[in-house]
Design a protein around this motif. Structure first.
Motif, PDB file in Angstrom:
ATOM      1  N   HIS D 228       6.144  -1.147   2.537  1.00  0.00           N
ATOM      2  CA  HIS D 228       6.785  -0.238   3.480  1.00  0.00           C
ATOM      3  C   HIS D 228       7.525   0.867   2.735  1.00  0.00           C
ATOM      4  O   HIS D 228       7.549   2.012   3.162  1.00  0.00           O
ATOM      5  CB  HIS D 228       7.748  -1.051   4.356  1.00  0.00           C
ATOM      6  N   TRP D 233       3.308   6.972   0.928  1.00  0.00           N
ATOM      7  CA  TRP D 233       3.198   7.297   2.354  1.00  0.00           C
ATOM      8  C   TRP D 233       3.395   8.780   2.644  1.00  0.00           C
ATOM      9  O   TRP D 233       2.752   9.343   3.529  1.00  0.00           O
ATOM     10  CB  TRP D 233       4.185   6.458   3.175  1.00  0.00           C
ATOM     11  N   ASP D 234       4.300   9.420   1.901  1.00  0.00           N
ATOM     12  CA  ASP D 234       4.524  10.853   2.141  1.00  0.00           C
ATOM     13  C   ASP D 234       3.241  11.643   1.938  1.00  0.00           C
ATOM     14  O   ASP D 234       2.906  12.525   2.722  1.00  0.00           O
ATOM     15  CB  ASP D 234       5.593  11.395   1.184  1.00  0.00           C
ATOM     16  N   ALA D 237       0.638  10.848   4.651  1.00  0.00           N
ATOM     17  CA  ALA D 237       0.978  11.372   5.977  1.00  0.00           C
ATOM     18  C   ALA D 237       1.040  12.882   6.031  1.00  0.00           C
ATOM     19  O   ALA D 237       1.041  13.459   7.118  1.00  0.00           O
ATOM     20  CB  ALA D 237       2.315  10.789   6.429  1.00  0.00           C
ATOM     21  N   ARG D 291      10.846   5.340  15.008  1.00  0.00           N
ATOM     22  CA  ARG D 291       9.760   5.965  14.248  1.00  0.00           C
ATOM     23  C   ARG D 291       9.651   7.426  14.662  1.00  0.00           C
ATOM     24  O   ARG D 291       8.627   7.891  15.147  1.00  0.00           O
ATOM     25  CB  ARG D 291       8.436   5.216  14.463  1.00  0.00           C
ATOM     26  N   VAL D 295       5.843  10.463   9.065  1.00  0.00           N
ATOM     27  CA  VAL D 295       5.486   9.517   8.011  1.00  0.00           C
ATOM     28  C   VAL D 295       5.694   8.076   8.477  1.00  0.00           C
ATOM     29  O   VAL D 295       4.923   7.174   8.133  1.00  0.00           O
ATOM     30  CB  VAL D 295       6.271   9.817   6.702  1.00  0.00           C
ATOM     31  N   GLN D 296       6.678   7.871   9.326  1.00  0.00           N
ATOM     32  CA  GLN D 296       6.926   6.516   9.837  1.00  0.00           C
ATOM     33  C   GLN D 296       5.799   6.074  10.766  1.00  0.00           C
ATOM     34  O   GLN D 296       5.417   4.907  10.802  1.00  0.00           O
ATOM     35  CB  GLN D 296       8.253   6.488  10.608  1.00  0.00           C
ATOM     36  N   ARG D 299       2.578   5.446   8.691  1.00  0.00           N
ATOM     37  CA  ARG D 299       2.758   4.163   8.003  1.00  0.00           C
ATOM     38  C   ARG D 299       2.577   2.998   8.977  1.00  0.00           C
ATOM     39  O   ARG D 299       1.951   1.994   8.657  1.00  0.00           O
ATOM     40  CB  ARG D 299       4.147   4.124   7.366  1.00  0.00           C
ATOM     41  N   GLN D 300       3.117   3.133  10.173  1.00  0.00           N
ATOM     42  CA  GLN D 300       2.992   2.071  11.166  1.00  0.00           C
ATOM     43  C   GLN D 300       1.522   1.763  11.444  1.00  0.00           C
ATOM     44  O   GLN D 300       1.107   0.616  11.503  1.00  0.00           O
ATOM     45  CB  GLN D 300       3.710   2.469  12.459  1.00  0.00           C
ATOM     46  N   MET D 303       0.105   0.045   8.296  1.00  0.00           N
ATOM     47  CA  MET D 303       0.762  -1.247   8.054  1.00  0.00           C
ATOM     48  C   MET D 303       0.337  -2.242   9.137  1.00  0.00           C
ATOM     49  O   MET D 303       0.138  -3.416   8.861  1.00  0.00           O
ATOM     50  CB  MET D 303       2.290  -1.083   8.046  1.00  0.00           C
ATOM     51  N   VAL D 338      -6.436   4.612   2.030  1.00  0.00           N
ATOM     52  CA  VAL D 338      -5.118   4.032   2.259  1.00  0.00           C
ATOM     53  C   VAL D 338      -5.150   2.531   1.986  1.00  0.00           C
ATOM     54  O   VAL D 338      -4.232   1.963   1.393  1.00  0.00           O
ATOM     55  CB  VAL D 338      -4.641   4.315   3.700  1.00  0.00           C
ATOM     56  N   MET D 342      -2.855   0.452  -0.601  1.00  0.00           N
ATOM     57  CA  MET D 342      -2.029  -0.688  -0.189  1.00  0.00           C
ATOM     58  C   MET D 342      -2.439  -1.955  -0.940  1.00  0.00           C
ATOM     59  O   MET D 342      -1.601  -2.752  -1.336  1.00  0.00           O
ATOM     60  CB  MET D 342      -2.157  -0.913   1.321  1.00  0.00           C
TER      61      MET D 342
END
Lengths: 315, 49, 281, 356
Positions: D228, D233-234, D237, D291, D295-296, D299-300, D303, D338, D342
């Motif tokens: 996380h 992630w930046d 996204a 969120r 980016v959140q 990521r969600q 993830m 991605v 990860m």
């Protein structure tokens, strides 16, 4: 356009090394054919990732909204006009930007090329005039002009209208382009014919809002479709709600749209929603002599009153 | 868009022009009545699965 | 097949305006069909979806205690479409509730333990349920010492004021009511923010003492270090979370924190659990 | 598994016959792409497609569907009460669904059919549908089904799998539902022993043609909070425009919204697909948004598919490798890349933790 890439990397490196800008906004090679991805380059070394070819159709002005850093941005004709619009609408300040103009030869329509292929496309390369498509057991050569994105085929502003430096010499602007043939065809339909035309046009819409989100004009903090009090539009797939979304969004772009084609390019189901914005663009041109994003000084027609504004629709 | 001509009308009426307001309102009402009930952009219930 | 989206019909029996700004109202609801009340068997800490036909649903903690029969009670803050409409409704109106949903405070674990309840503002609803539950004559002996630290901006912003006064008068519960500030000369309780009062009044931690915290993020942020200083282990700090919800049954996908759904796996988590989860709440 | 022959000459007539007891859906060409549509009597599905633009998800789980109906008219005895909407769950068949899309129904069932709650709309629709799949002889360059738990000839989720062998289809009948459909269509000629070998041969050829893969073996052991907080992630996204294309095209994305719509005094409670890409998805009434940043949300999405789901169900990733999001993301965010980030992520310095 191959030479562009080298030049672009060189310029980006220079700007970052000299700390003229903090970031450079450009494109990097995508993971599938005919797809480049917008990217933010932060170090001189990363400048080597930048590319330029006929797959740089995303409007980079979309990434400038309300940013605070000093940014170098590569801009085609349409990008530059949307940068102008962004500056006029106070979404970015001119002083924040180093605009590197990229005279444009038109971007290609990946959906159309894929539909014309005789199988899965594995690689697409290009030279000055041709797009060479290779796939499983086939090879096809298209003349660039035949596979341009629809808006690029009728573009009359290929050269950037605002820039600090250029990647290459300006290109010749096409002279005799009939920009509005499709709009006139729709205008000629009866009311019922128009209704049916748009019903069919929007039949496949899934309201993913890719058109809205790819559009540099659509930066409202809360879009009208997302408001709940009052709720202007239903959220389902009801055809009236789908139509309301497209039609109101288009109106929000009146006098601002540069016909960059971002909406159509982003649409996953191939809707030609530019016919909405083009009608408004045509009206702006014919009634107000206005083309969006050409000047930092002139006020947009919906932003200013002139005694000679057309008013024959008012009784 | 497919809205019949006549359903959408624009007028410029000053707050002092009461008579014009009445005239326009009557004219619009007549035009729209003549067109009959609207069939487009009317949602009775969401057409969904 | 049981339809988990179908609410039980309830009728509004009573509406009490709780706070001086009139933004918080308590709705006392009675089931239209008595059999539904039995199906709606709940524990303190759970929530329900309040359904206002034509407007939608909102997830709200149950403010009544399972020991209170014949009605369920919800205290609702006026913020959005549904809650605003709910505030215009009248006793006698019909609406729906769906639940009970989510987990509850861990009552089996808390049996025989001391409980410190720390609440702020309008997040006192399931805490009220818990206090009433624990104070019920049939239950009081099952718990050790009970401390309650409850604060609001001003005396007029405290929920359940009559009940608070009643609890103050009892000797089997330690009440520490506080307000951020007041110009009321007759105010006879504490003045100060919840973390400050917690520091002064909360008992020292031990293995037999659990803290339950519910309140605005800012209160939680400043109360947690206080509890750390008092020696509370993170598995002894119990919190109840909120996130935007729709289905309430772990299907619609929006209220997740990592792999956990606030609606189904929560809303109650220990701080120890939350430490291992992304801060998306 | 039982295999029958369906002569192509009997394909259309069989479908016509099956049409007496099943509503039929199949791919139909629409402009530049294919979409699942209900087939009119006598209409045959267009089976020359690579894959449909949208998955078949919407045939079981419509983008918008009625849950309840109500009246607000106080004169009506049942005013303000929700009544279950009358819906058609009569038998239907989807023809030409790809194995990856069929497998997606198995995956999505884990969300809608749980020990505690069952979603009646999804389950009834799923029960009503017979899936007649078409094996994928020529996978796309973006297909990575074989490393996502599915495969071009996988029968997971399917009732019948059709394998094109020139003049006829070799049909693997995988379930009683498939058997019933074959009966209804009058297809009952058993295939000889060579059929199974032919299917296997074609499967191997097709699987070998898939040159796109994702590595997922380390996802499980990765620490959630470490992933996380990963710095990539930046960059992942940045280009995202937060549209819902990836989630709406995805056969395994299941999130939804519930809305009431009232017209006059009558109304419906609807559910619509929703997307974790939209800020509104998680916006609290107070205005707080857990969120709230792009980016959140990006990521969600990843993830959820590649970590939360993996941990929760211990049954692979929440992806069947159909590649639609890869092909149609307007800005080329590629789940394969991605996933690689990860799966391979290590905290800087970890490699130095060697026991001497």
């Amino acid at each position: 356009m191959r030479a562009y890439t080298e030049k672009i990397r060189e310029i980006a490196r220079r700007l970052l090394e000299a700390c003229t800008v903090e970031r450079v906004l450009g494109f990097r090679r995508g993971s599938v054919p005919m797809m480049n991805a917008p990217c933010f380059v932060k170090t001189p070394a990363e400048a080597a990732n930048l590319v330029w070819d006929s797959n740089c159709g995303i409007n980079l002005a979309n990434y400038l909204t309300s940013r605070s850093e000093k940014i170098g941005i590569f801009a085609k004709g349409c990008d530059s006009r949307n940068i102008v619009t962004h500056i006029i609408e106070n979404k970015i300040r001119r002083e924040q930007l180093v605009i590197i103009g990229v005279p444009c030869h038109g971007m290609i329509d990946r959906h159309r090329i894929a539909a014309m292929a005789d199988g899965e496309i594995r690689e697409v390369v290009e030279d000055e005039n041709n797009i060479i498509v290779q796939g499983d057991g086939f090879k096809k050569v298209h003349n660039r002009h035949d596979v341009l994105q629809a808006n690029c085929a009728v573009c009359t502003h290929r050269n950037p209208v605002i820039y600090d430096e250029l990647v290459a010499d300006l290109v010749e602007e096409p002279g005799d382009v009939d920009r509005y043939r499709d709009v006139r065809e729709i205008e000629a339909l009866s009311a019922e014919g128009k209704w049916d035309f748009f019903d069919d046009l929007l039949h496949d819409c899934i309201r993913c809002y890719a058109c809205r989100n790819a559009c540099p004009l659509c930066y409202c903090p809360t879009c009208f479709v997302d408001e709940s009090r009052p709720q202007w539009v239903g959220k389902s797939q009801d055809p009236v709600d789908v139509r309301t979304f497209h039609f109101l969004r288009a109106y929000h772009c009146a006098g601002r749209c540069t016909d960059c084609g971002a909406c159509e390019r982003a649409c996953p189901v191939g809707i030609n929603m530019r016919v909405f914005t083009k009608k408004l663009e045509k009206d702006c041109l014919e009634k107000f002599g206005w083309e969006a994003g050409l000047s930092l000084e002139a006020r947009p027609p919906l932003d200013a009153y002139r005694p000679d504004d057309p008013d024959d629709f008012i009784r | 868009m497919g809205i019949e001509p006549g359903r959408l009308q624009f007028s410029w009426i000053s707050s002092a022009e009461a008579t014009k307001f009445v005239e326009v309102a009557q004219a619009v009402t007549e035009t729209v009545k003549a067109l009959g009930p609207n069939t487009h952009f009317v949602k009775h219930e969401a057409k969904v699965a | 097949m049981q339809n988990p989206y179908l609410p039980y019909a309830v009728r509004i029996e009573d509406i009490i305006t709780e706070t001086e700004d009139k933004n918080l109202k308590t709705f006392k609801l009675a089931f239209e069909n008595p059999a539904d009340e039995e199906k709606f068997a709940y524990a303190a800490g759970q929530f329900a979806e309040l359904s206002v036909t034509g407007k939608g649903e909102i997830p709200i903690g149950i403010a009544s205690s399972p020991t209170e029969k014949g009605f369920v009670m919800f205290t609702v803050n006026k913020v959005g479409l549904v809650s605003s409409h709910l505030h215009t409704m009248q006793p006698g109106d019909l609406m729906g509730i769906r639940g009970p949903l989510g987990n509850s405070y861990p009552w089996e674990l808390l049996e025989g333990k001391n409980v410190v309840i720390i609440g702020g503002g309008f997040a006192f609803t399931t805490l009220r349920a818990s206090i009433v539950y624990m104070l019920d004559p049939a239950n009081r002996s099952r718990f050790g010492d009970i401390h309650v630290i409850y604060g609001a901006r001003s005396p007029g912003m405290l929920l359940y004021r009559d009940e608070l006064a009643g609890w103050e008068a009892r000797d089997d519960i330690h009440m520490h009511i506080t307000v951020d500030a007041t110009d009321d000369p007759h105010w006879k309780y504490n003045v100060g923010f919840v973390p400050t009062i917690t520091e002064k009044k909360a008992p020292q931690a031990d293995a037999e003492t659990y803290a339950i915290i519910c309140g605005p993020p800012i209160m939680i942020k400043f109360t947690q270090p206080v509890l750390d200083n008092l020696g509370y282990g993170h598995d002894h700090i119990i919190m109840s979370l909120e996130n935007r919800m729709k289905c309430g049954i772990g299907m619609c996908g929006r209220c997740n924190i990592g792999r956990h759904f606030v609606c189904k796996d929560g809303p109650v988590f220990t701080l120890a659990q939350l430490n291992g989860m992304p801060k998306e709440y | 598994m039982k295999v029958i022959y369906i002569e192509k000459a009997q394909w259309a007539s069989g479908l016509e016959k099956a049409g007496d007891s099943f509503r039929l859906w199949g791919p139909v060409r629409r402009g530049q792409f294919y979409a699942f549509e209900e087939l009119a009597g006598g209409q045959v599905p267009a089976l020359d497609f690579r894959n449909t633009r949208l998955s078949a998800k919407g045939l079981v789980y419509p983008q918008s569907e009625k849950m309840f109906e109500y009246t607000l008219d106080p004169g009506q005895p049942d005013h303000d009460l929700l009544k279950e909407a009358q819906k058609d769950y009569s038998p239907r068949a989807v023809l030409g669904i790809r194995p990856c899309d069929a497998d997606a129904f198995e995956l999505v069932a884990r969300n809608f059919d749980t020990p505690e709650y069952q979603d009646p709309y999804w389950l009834r629709a799923r029960e009503a549908v017979t899936l007649v799949g078409l094996a994928c002889a020529a996978p796309c360059s973006t297909c990575f089904c074989t490393s996502a738990g599915s495969g071009p000839f996988s029968t997971k989720g399917l009732d019948i799998l059709l394998v094109d062998s020139g003049g006829n289809f070799l049909a693997q009948v995988a379930t009683p539902k498939g058997e019933a459909f074959a009966q209804a269509a009058g297809w009952r000629q058993p295939a000889d022993d060579a059929a199974a070998a032919e299917i296997d041969r074609q499967r191997q050829v097709a699987e070998a043609r898939i040159d796109s893969h994702v590595a997922t073996e380390r996802l499980r052991q990765q620490d959630t909070l470490t992933l996380h907080a990963a710095p990539f992630w930046d960059d992942v996204a940045f280009a995202c425009i937060n549209c819902g294309t990836c989630t709406y095209l995805c056969p395994t994305c299941w999130c939804f919204d519930i809305q009431d719509e009232t017209h006059g005094r009558q109304g419906v409670r609807l559910r619509n697909w929703d997307s974790c890409m939209f800020p509104l998805f998680t916006l609290h009434g107070s205005g707080h948004n857990p969120r709230g940043q792009k980016v959140q949300r990006v990521r969600q999405r990843f993830m959820h598919k590649l970590k939360y789901y993996v941990d929760k169900y211990e049954n692979g990733i929440q992806c069947v490798g159909c590649g639609r999001c890869v092909r149609h993301c307007p800005v080329n965010i590629d789940i394969r890349k991605v996933c690689e980030l990860m799966n391979s992520y290590t905290l800087a310095g970890d490699s130095c933790a060697v026991v001497s």
